[in-house]
Design a protein around this motif. Structure first.
Motif, PDB file in Angstrom:
ATOM      1  N   GLN A 105       0.859  -1.177   0.000  1.00  0.00           N
ATOM      2  CA  GLN A 105       0.000   0.000   0.000  1.00  0.00           C
ATOM      3  C   GLN A 105       0.893   1.224   0.000  1.00  0.00           C
ATOM      4  OE1 GLN A 105      -2.918   0.096   3.128  1.00  0.00           O
ATOM      5  NE2 GLN A 105      -3.417   2.223   2.760  1.00  0.00           N
ATOM      6  N   PHE A 106       0.569   2.218  -0.847  1.00  0.00           N
ATOM      7  CA  PHE A 106       1.410   3.402  -0.916  1.00  0.00           C
ATOM      8  C   PHE A 106       0.614   4.602  -1.379  1.00  0.00           C
ATOM      9  CE2 PHE A 106       1.880   1.093  -4.900  1.00  0.00           C
ATOM     10  CZ  PHE A 106       1.626   2.075  -5.843  1.00  0.00           C
ATOM     11  N   ASP A 107       1.196   5.761  -1.198  1.00  0.00           N
ATOM     12  CA  ASP A 107       0.626   7.028  -1.634  1.00  0.00           C
ATOM     13  C   ASP A 107       1.283   7.403  -2.958  1.00  0.00           C
ATOM     14  OD1 ASP A 107      -0.100   9.687  -2.082  1.00  0.00           O
ATOM     15  OD2 ASP A 107       0.070  10.238   0.035  1.00  0.00           O
ATOM     16  N   ALA A 108       0.504   7.429  -4.026  1.00  0.00           N
ATOM     17  CA  ALA A 108       1.050   7.689  -5.365  1.00  0.00           C
ATOM     18  C   ALA A 108       1.562   9.116  -5.513  1.00  0.00           C
ATOM     19  CB  ALA A 108      -0.007   7.403  -6.421  1.00  0.00           C
ATOM     20  N   ARG A 109       1.290   9.982  -4.541  1.00  0.00           N
ATOM     21  CA  ARG A 109       1.819  11.347  -4.587  1.00  0.00           C
ATOM     22  C   ARG A 109       3.230  11.430  -4.022  1.00  0.00           C
ATOM     23  NH1 ARG A 109      -2.867  13.849  -1.180  1.00  0.00           N
ATOM     24  NH2 ARG A 109      -2.250  11.992  -0.080  1.00  0.00           N
ATOM     25  N   ASP A 110       3.712  10.348  -3.431  1.00  0.00           N
ATOM     26  CA  ASP A 110       5.031  10.313  -2.797  1.00  0.00           C
ATOM     27  C   ASP A 110       6.123  10.396  -3.858  1.00  0.00           C
ATOM     28  OD1 ASP A 110       7.341   9.811  -1.374  1.00  0.00           O
ATOM     29  OD2 ASP A 110       6.666   7.898  -0.547  1.00  0.00           O
TER      30      ASP A 110
ATOM     31  N   SER B 146      12.010   4.458  -5.047  1.00  0.00           N
ATOM     32  CA  SER B 146      13.086   3.993  -4.175  1.00  0.00           C
ATOM     33  C   SER B 146      12.537   3.324  -2.919  1.00  0.00           C
ATOM     34  CB  SER B 146      14.007   5.152  -3.804  1.00  0.00           C
ATOM     35  OG  SER B 146      13.297   6.146  -3.107  1.00  0.00           O
ATOM     36  N   THR B 147      11.373   3.738  -2.478  1.00  0.00           N
ATOM     37  CA  THR B 147      10.752   3.161  -1.283  1.00  0.00           C
ATOM     38  C   THR B 147      10.252   1.748  -1.535  1.00  0.00           C
ATOM     39  OG1 THR B 147      10.037   5.367  -0.646  1.00  0.00           O
ATOM     40  CG2 THR B 147       8.965   3.539   0.460  1.00  0.00           C
ATOM     41  N   LEU B 148       9.753   1.481  -2.755  1.00  0.00           N
ATOM     42  CA  LEU B 148       9.073   0.212  -3.031  1.00  0.00           C
ATOM     43  C   LEU B 148       9.872  -0.774  -3.877  1.00  0.00           C
ATOM     44  CD1 LEU B 148       5.483   1.541  -3.655  1.00  0.00           C
ATOM     45  CD2 LEU B 148       6.332   0.343  -1.661  1.00  0.00           C
ATOM     46  N   GLY B 149      11.143  -0.591  -4.016  1.00  0.00           N
ATOM     47  CA  GLY B 149      11.933  -1.589  -4.712  1.00  0.00           C
ATOM     48  C   GLY B 149      12.438  -1.184  -6.076  1.00  0.00           C
ATOM     49  N   GLY B 150      12.257   0.039  -6.461  1.00  0.00           N
ATOM     50  CA  GLY B 150      12.822   0.510  -7.716  1.00  0.00           C
ATOM     51  C   GLY B 150      11.840   0.512  -8.865  1.00  0.00           C
ATOM     52  N   PRO B 151      12.283   1.081  -9.989  1.00  0.00           N
ATOM     53  CA  PRO B 151      11.419   1.169 -11.164  1.00  0.00           C
ATOM     54  C   PRO B 151      11.100  -0.215 -11.728  1.00  0.00           C
ATOM     55  CG  PRO B 151      13.420   2.491 -11.441  1.00  0.00           C
ATOM     56  CD  PRO B 151      13.558   1.726 -10.174  1.00  0.00           C
ATOM     57  N   SER B 152       9.953  -0.309 -12.365  1.00  0.00           N
ATOM     58  CA  SER B 152       9.508  -1.533 -13.053  1.00  0.00           C
ATOM     59  C   SER B 152       9.559  -2.762 -12.154  1.00  0.00           C
ATOM     60  CB  SER B 152      10.342  -1.761 -14.320  1.00  0.00           C
ATOM     61  OG  SER B 152      10.181  -0.693 -15.208  1.00  0.00           O
ATOM     62  N   SER B 153       9.141  -2.610 -10.909  1.00  0.00           N
ATOM     63  CA  SER B 153       9.230  -3.726  -9.967  1.00  0.00           C
ATOM     64  C   SER B 153       7.893  -4.399  -9.676  1.00  0.00           C
ATOM     65  CB  SER B 153       9.885  -3.267  -8.663  1.00  0.00           C
ATOM     66  OG  SER B 153       9.185  -2.180  -8.118  1.00  0.00           O
ATOM     67  N   PHE B 154       6.790  -3.929 -10.274  1.00  0.00           N
ATOM     68  CA  PHE B 154       5.477  -4.498  -9.989  1.00  0.00           C
ATOM     69  C   PHE B 154       4.814  -5.026 -11.256  1.00  0.00           C
ATOM     70  CE2 PHE B 154       6.205  -2.041  -6.241  1.00  0.00           C
ATOM     71  CZ  PHE B 154       5.534  -2.704  -5.233  1.00  0.00           C
ATOM     72  N   ASP B 155       4.087  -6.125 -11.108  1.00  0.00           N
ATOM     73  CA  ASP B 155       3.356  -6.736 -12.217  1.00  0.00           C
ATOM     74  C   ASP B 155       1.982  -6.098 -12.423  1.00  0.00           C
ATOM     75  OD1 ASP B 155       5.346  -8.698 -12.699  1.00  0.00           O
ATOM     76  OD2 ASP B 155       4.580  -9.847 -11.005  1.00  0.00           O
ATOM     77  N   ALA B 156       1.426  -5.518 -11.372  1.00  0.00           N
ATOM     78  CA  ALA B 156       0.078  -4.951 -11.457  1.00  0.00           C
ATOM     79  C   ALA B 156      -0.125  -3.974 -10.306  1.00  0.00           C
ATOM     80  CB  ALA B 156      -0.978  -6.056 -11.387  1.00  0.00           C
ATOM     81  N   ALA B 157      -1.127  -3.117 -10.482  1.00  0.00           N
ATOM     82  CA  ALA B 157      -1.506  -2.182  -9.421  1.00  0.00           C
ATOM     83  C   ALA B 157      -3.003  -1.944  -9.505  1.00  0.00           C
ATOM     84  CB  ALA B 157      -0.750  -0.858  -9.566  1.00  0.00           C
TER      85      ALA B 157
ATOM     86  N   LEU C 212      -0.278   9.190 -11.561  1.00  0.00           N
ATOM     87  CA  LEU C 212      -0.366   8.112 -12.545  1.00  0.00           C
ATOM     88  C   LEU C 212       1.014   7.764 -13.108  1.00  0.00           C
ATOM     89  CD1 LEU C 212      -3.638   9.108 -14.391  1.00  0.00           C
ATOM     90  CD2 LEU C 212      -3.227   6.976 -13.159  1.00  0.00           C
ATOM     91  N   CYS C 213       1.829   8.777 -13.362  1.00  0.00           N
ATOM     92  CA  CYS C 213       3.167   8.515 -13.902  1.00  0.00           C
ATOM     93  C   CYS C 213       4.059   7.830 -12.865  1.00  0.00           C
ATOM     94  CB  CYS C 213       3.805   9.808 -14.412  1.00  0.00           C
ATOM     95  SG  CYS C 213       3.081  10.354 -15.986  1.00  0.00           S
ATOM     96  N   ARG C 214       3.890   8.132 -11.591  1.00  0.00           N
ATOM     97  CA  ARG C 214       4.672   7.431 -10.561  1.00  0.00           C
ATOM     98  C   ARG C 214       4.294   5.955 -10.532  1.00  0.00           C
ATOM     99  NH1 ARG C 214       3.902  12.369  -7.655  1.00  0.00           N
ATOM    100  NH2 ARG C 214       5.818  13.544  -7.880  1.00  0.00           N
ATOM    101  N   ILE C 215       2.998   5.671 -10.638  1.00  0.00           N
ATOM    102  CA  ILE C 215       2.568   4.272 -10.691  1.00  0.00           C
ATOM    103  C   ILE C 215       3.124   3.615 -11.956  1.00  0.00           C
ATOM    104  CG2 ILE C 215       0.571   2.748 -10.940  1.00  0.00           C
ATOM    105  CD1 ILE C 215      -0.946   4.732  -9.125  1.00  0.00           C
ATOM    106  N   HIS C 216       3.043   4.321 -13.073  1.00  0.00           N
ATOM    107  CA  HIS C 216       3.579   3.808 -14.331  1.00  0.00           C
ATOM    108  C   HIS C 216       5.046   3.423 -14.163  1.00  0.00           C
ATOM    109  CE1 HIS C 216       5.088   3.736 -18.437  1.00  0.00           C
ATOM    110  NE2 HIS C 216       3.833   3.658 -18.857  1.00  0.00           N
TER     111      HIS C 216
END
Length: 193
Positions: free
Chosen positions: A8-13, A18-29, A46-50
């Motif tokens: 769980q995270f705040d997309a405005r952060d 760097s907090t969640l494991g780096g770029p391109s580290s998730f399969d889905a959101a 949206l771009c941070r999630i992207h």
């Protein structure tokens, strides 16, 4: 190992990657009933999630909107009236927090229609430094709002919009595209169903 790890995270952060494991580290959101409250920098969230999603990963957004009689007939008219009148009144009475329910009604009313939100998502282009972009998602398609066009190669493709409850709730199914914009343009905007 195949396992699901929920975060769980705040997309405005701004330090999100760097907090969640780096770029391109998730399969889905997924994002439920919150994107309408991220103003004026909805595009940045949206771009941070992207940036956290792998290429071809999926983002599912669940959100309210005001239905119209044009798209949903009498059911849409009734749902629009309920959202504008009954939800704030009854929700406020039952919860003892009327201001929160009037805010809910106002935020739903101010959120773009499903067609406009899809258009905004398709017009959105994420760069490596999305904080330098404009303060909202009203960037016109093809506009040049940065000096370095080579950075603008990341975007979402809206694959489908599911309409629920006479058009008062939508599920937007997005696919993460990380290729040169010139090679992979979103085809056409899907009609909300």
């Amino acid at each position: 190992q195949d396992r699901i790890s929920l975060q769980q995270f705040d997309a405005r952060d701004t330090a999100l990657a760097s907090t969640l494991g780096g770029p391109s580290s998730f399969d889905a959101a997924t994002w439920a009933f919150g994107i309408r409250n991220v103003v004026p920098r909805r595009h940045a969230a949206l771009c941070r999630i992207h940036g956290l999603l792998q290429p071809q990963a999926r983002l599912a957004i669940l959100e309210f909107s005001e239905p119209t009689g044009d798209d949903f007939g009498l059911g849409g008219v009734v749902m629009r009236w309920l959202i504008r009148n009954a939800v704030p009144l009854v929700g406020g009475l039952l919860s003892g927090a009327p201001q929160e329910y009037w805010h809910l009604q106002a935020s739903i009313q101010e959120f773009p229609s499903p067609r406009e939100f899809v258009r905004q998502i398709h017009a959105l282009q994420c760069s490596d430094d999305d904080d330098d972009r404009a303060d909202d998602m009203s960037v016109e398609e093809g506009s040049d709002d940065t000096d370095d066009d080579s950075n603008l190669y990341k975007f979402f493709k809206v694959e489908r919009v599911h309409q629920i409850n006479f058009g008062s709730v939508q599920i937007y199914m997005l696919k993460t595209i990380k290729e040169p914009q010139q090679q992979q343009q979103p085809e056409s905007e899907p009609e909300p169903q």
